[in-house]
Design a protein around this motif. Structure first.
Motif, PDB file in Angstrom:
ATOM      1  N   TYR A  12      46.988  33.271  40.064  1.00 35.80           N
ATOM      2  CA  TYR A  12      45.836  32.662  39.400  1.00 35.80           C
ATOM      3  C   TYR A  12      46.119  32.530  37.910  1.00 35.80           C
ATOM      4  O   TYR A  12      46.956  33.249  37.360  1.00 35.80           O
ATOM      5  CB  TYR A  12      44.583  33.529  39.572  1.00 35.80           C
ATOM      6  N   HIS A  13      45.394  31.650  37.261  1.00 32.26           N
ATOM      7  CA  HIS A  13      45.438  31.590  35.808  1.00 32.26           C
ATOM      8  C   HIS A  13      44.010  31.511  35.271  1.00 32.26           C
ATOM      9  O   HIS A  13      43.112  30.995  35.937  1.00 32.26           O
ATOM     10  CB  HIS A  13      46.288  30.409  35.301  1.00 32.26           C
ATOM     11  N   THR A  15      41.133  30.104  33.138  1.00 34.40           N
ATOM     12  CA  THR A  15      40.792  28.808  32.539  1.00 34.40           C
ATOM     13  C   THR A  15      39.722  28.940  31.462  1.00 34.40           C
ATOM     14  O   THR A  15      39.591  28.069  30.619  1.00 34.40           O
ATOM     15  CB  THR A  15      40.303  27.806  33.601  1.00 34.40           C
ATOM     16  N   SER A  16      38.952  30.052  31.500  1.00 33.60           N
ATOM     17  CA  SER A  16      37.894  30.231  30.525  1.00 33.60           C
ATOM     18  C   SER A  16      37.517  31.706  30.416  1.00 33.60           C
ATOM     19  O   SER A  16      37.453  32.413  31.422  1.00 33.60           O
ATOM     20  CB  SER A  16      36.661  29.422  30.959  1.00 33.60           C
ATOM     21  N   ASN A  75      34.068  34.129  37.734  1.00 38.91           N
ATOM     22  CA  ASN A  75      34.415  34.452  39.120  1.00 38.91           C
ATOM     23  C   ASN A  75      35.412  35.607  39.196  1.00 38.91           C
ATOM     24  O   ASN A  75      35.935  35.907  40.260  1.00 38.91           O
ATOM     25  CB  ASN A  75      34.925  33.221  39.872  1.00 38.91           C
ATOM     26  N   ILE A 104      36.823  32.861  34.150  1.00 38.77           N
ATOM     27  CA  ILE A 104      36.921  31.923  35.260  1.00 38.77           C
ATOM     28  C   ILE A 104      38.418  31.764  35.550  1.00 38.77           C
ATOM     29  O   ILE A 104      39.212  31.526  34.631  1.00 38.77           O
ATOM     30  CB  ILE A 104      36.302  30.563  34.920  1.00 38.77           C
ATOM     31  N   ILE A 105      38.778  31.944  36.819  1.00 44.08           N
ATOM     32  CA  ILE A 105      40.173  31.803  37.219  1.00 44.08           C
ATOM     33  C   ILE A 105      40.291  30.679  38.238  1.00 44.08           C
ATOM     34  O   ILE A 105      39.335  30.361  38.945  1.00 44.08           O
ATOM     35  CB  ILE A 105      40.736  33.121  37.801  1.00 44.08           C
ATOM     36  N   GLU A 106      41.481  30.105  38.285  1.00 41.26           N
ATOM     37  CA  GLU A 106      41.807  29.095  39.295  1.00 41.26           C
ATOM     38  C   GLU A 106      43.158  29.433  39.891  1.00 41.26           C
ATOM     39  O   GLU A 106      44.035  29.966  39.204  1.00 41.26           O
ATOM     40  CB  GLU A 106      41.833  27.698  38.673  1.00 41.26           C
ATOM     41  N   LYS A 107      43.312  29.092  41.155  1.00 47.09           N
ATOM     42  CA  LYS A 107      44.575  29.321  41.864  1.00 47.09           C
ATOM     43  C   LYS A 107      45.657  28.437  41.241  1.00 47.09           C
ATOM     44  O   LYS A 107      45.403  27.298  40.900  1.00 47.09           O
ATOM     45  CB  LYS A 107      44.393  29.001  43.345  1.00 47.09           C
ATOM     46  N   ASN A 108      46.864  28.976  41.066  1.00 50.72           N
ATOM     47  CA  ASN A 108      47.997  28.190  40.543  1.00 50.72           C
ATOM     48  C   ASN A 108      48.384  27.105  41.515  1.00 50.72           C
ATOM     49  O   ASN A 108      48.225  27.152  42.681  1.00 50.72           O
ATOM     50  CB  ASN A 108      49.197  29.093  40.276  1.00 50.72           C
TER      51      ASN A 108
END
Length: 108
Positions: A12-13, A15-16, A75, A104-108
């Motif tokens: 994950y990375h 984003t905010s 999240n 807030i994370i998102e999957k790479n």
């Protein structure tokens, strides 16, 4: 909600960043647990009553922190730290706090 003591989450990375969030629980220790702990202090062994109270307070502090992060739109919570204190004139209160960074994370 992912909650971790690390500053990064594998795959994950971030984003905010939404801010620092806290969870606090102050819990009284009841008379019967005090008696059991006193006997354990004399005869040795673990105090199941106090251990259960500590586990419950820790879980509640993490849940409260997660609710506050979610309210900010996060999240995940990263960099989580826990702290424990004994309060009150007779040391009859247990305070457990948790803190971390809501993100807030998102999957790479």
């Amino acid at each position: 909600m992912i909650v971790t003591t690390t500053n990064e989450i594998a795959d994950y990375h971030v984003t905010s960043y939404k801010g620092i969030v806290f969870g606090e629980v102050i819990s009284g220790v009841n008379f019967l647990k005090d008696i059991g702990a006193g006997l354990r202090n004399i005869f040795g062994g673990r105090s199941a009553g106090y251990e259960e109270e500590l586990t419950k307070a820790r879980e509640e502090a993490l849940e409260e922190m997660s609710r506050r992060a979610k309210a900010l739109g996060a999240n995940a919570v990263i960099g989580v730290k826990m702290d424990y204190e004994v309060l009150g004139a007779d040391n009859g209160m247990l305070m457990v706090t948790s803190s971390g960074t809501a993100v807030i994370i998102e999957k790479n």
